[in-house]
Design an enzyme around this catalytic site. Structure first.
Site, PDB file in Angstrom:
ATOM      1  N   HIS A  68      27.376   9.720  37.745  1.00 22.53           N
ATOM      2  CA  HIS A  68      27.531   9.371  39.169  1.00 22.53           C
ATOM      3  C   HIS A  68      29.014   9.370  39.561  1.00 22.53           C
ATOM      4  CE1 HIS A  68      25.433   7.096  42.672  1.00 22.53           C
ATOM      5  NE2 HIS A  68      26.475   7.792  43.116  1.00 22.53           N
ATOM      6  N   ARG A  86      20.242  10.429  44.602  1.00 19.71           N
ATOM      7  CA  ARG A  86      19.968   9.221  43.834  1.00 19.71           C
ATOM      8  C   ARG A  86      18.899   9.565  42.808  1.00 19.71           C
ATOM      9  NH1 ARG A  86      24.031   7.681  45.629  1.00 19.71           N
ATOM     10  NH2 ARG A  86      24.478   5.771  46.786  1.00 19.71           N
ATOM     11  N   GLU A 120      21.245   3.915  35.861  1.00 13.70           N
ATOM     12  CA  GLU A 120      22.557   4.445  35.491  1.00 13.70           C
ATOM     13  C   GLU A 120      23.316   3.365  34.729  1.00 13.70           C
ATOM     14  OE1 GLU A 120      24.327   5.681  39.181  1.00 13.70           O
ATOM     15  OE2 GLU A 120      23.009   7.393  39.340  1.00 13.70           O
TER      16      GLU A 120
HETATM   17  O1  DGY Z   1      26.608   6.999  48.165  1.00 14.99           O
HETATM   18  C1  DGY Z   1      27.707   7.468  47.877  1.00 14.99           C
HETATM   19  O2  DGY Z   1      28.587   7.636  48.708  1.00 14.99           O
HETATM   20  C2  DGY Z   1      28.028   7.813  46.461  1.00 14.99           C
HETATM   21  O3  DGY Z   1      26.890   8.200  45.769  1.00 14.99           O
HETATM   22  C3  DGY Z   1      28.689   6.667  45.758  1.00 14.99           C
HETATM   23  O4  DGY Z   1      27.800   5.625  45.620  1.00 14.99           O
END
Ligand code: DGY
Length: 327
Positions: A291, A243, A272
């Site tokens: 992402h 993240r 994002e």
């Molecule tokens: O957390 C997750 O599985 C991916 O980053 C998609 O949000």
């Protein structure tokens, strides 16, 4: 007579935050669907019948104000492993279960980490631009990359995704270091020939590629800041598939501008997408993807199937396979 399917709330079908049409079809096997916009148009009609909230990855958070419109809600089922967009204690406090879809996202996310690592090391995108440029007469020195084979990889967060990154890196004859809250078993370490670094600093000092694969919590927010970046080798690359908030982006910009580290490859940022004038977007040594770690049809379908399974179980009062009990 066939029993009426329960009602579920989804964000949208199509559009930036929405489900792909064919994925919504998977949900329709279990539920009758109402989308967020319809709920807001007529909350008195739709709110009371909704038993499940099905959240696709970037769906706006399950805000308390929205949840209050759903008195019959039994479950918030999120697609993906990260649940940082949910206030789990608050939702559970309403007597509503929370579920995610771990496992099914790991291969695609680990593949993405390797893709970013390789693309950054070998300047694949820059090479593509040069290949497209009709003025190209020779291969510029700027396309010289760094060697991946035999280099040292540091994995921060050796959960399922981190472990799969290590498995893939073994194929590149990389020396693997990892840092994790808890040490993995000897067998697990041996399988990927990974060495545990109890101290993150040691991993940062020794790695040529540092891959961030932790989940976002209050402990991991800002985990990689100015101090950590300055411990990395000037030839090292930071890869983030976790993240955006795990990395202090201002510190990262400075580290990339000053040559403290060689490059960064990021599938996640904060926010994002980044605003168009964000300094990260103007740096030549940054590769950013929006992402898309889980974005393959196979993985997305498995996520949606799992999410529907979790939600259907909760609605029937059965044990929820991937119930999340704490943040
Ligand atoms: O957390 C997750 O599985 C991916 O980053 C998609 O949000």
């Amino acid at each position: 007579m066939e029993e009426e399917k329960p009602w579920a709330l989804i964000s949208e079908v199509g559009g930036e935050f929405g489900y792909l049409e064919e994925l919504a079809d998977i949900l329709k096997q279990h539920f009758q669907l109402v989308c967020h916009r319809e709920l807001l148009q007529n909350p008195a009609l739709h709110g009371p019948k909704i038993q499940a909230l099905l959240m696709w990855k970037y769906c706006p958070a399950a805000e308390p104000a929205l949840l209050r419109l759903l008195p019959s809600l039994k479950v918030v089922a999120s697609a993906g492993v990260g649940i940082d967009h949910l206030d789990v204690p608050f939702i559970r406090g309403l007597g509503v279960k929370v579920a995610n879809t771990p496992g099914v996202v790991s291969n695609a996310t680990a593949d993405m980490a390797m893709g970013l690592l390789l693309a950054s090391a070998r300047k694949i995108l820059e090479g593509h631009q040069i290949a497209l440029d009709p003025r190209t007469t020779h291969i510029p020195q700027s396309l010289m990359g760094v060697e991946v084979t035999g280099s040292t990889l540091g994995v921060i967060g050796m959960g399922e995704i981190g472990y799969k990154i290590a498995q893939r890196s073994k194929g590149f004859e990389m020396k693997i270091l990892y840092h994790n809250r808890t040490r993995r078993s000897v067998e697990a370490e041996q399988e990927v020939e990974a060495s545990y670094c109890e101290r993150l600093d040691e991993l940062l000092r020794r790695s040529d590629f540092v891959v961030v694969a932790v989940k976002l919590t209050s402990d991991t927010t800002g985990l990689i800041g100015h101090r950590e970046l300055s411990l990395m080798k000037p030839t090292a690359t930071l890869v983030n598939i976790s993240r955006g908030q795990v990395v202090d982006q201002d510190a990262l910009v400075k580290a990339l501008q000053s040559g403290t580290i060689r490059a960064a490859a990021l599938d996640v940022t904060h926010p994002e997408p980044l605003p168009r004038d964000h300094p990260l977007l103007g740096l030549p040594n940054v590769l950013i993807t929006p992402h898309i770690g889980i974005s393959t049809y196979d993985t997305a379908s498995r996520m949606v199937e799992k999410m529907a399974e979790n939600a259907a179980a909760a609605v029937k009062g059965l044990p929820v396979p991937n119930e999340v009990k704490s943040q």
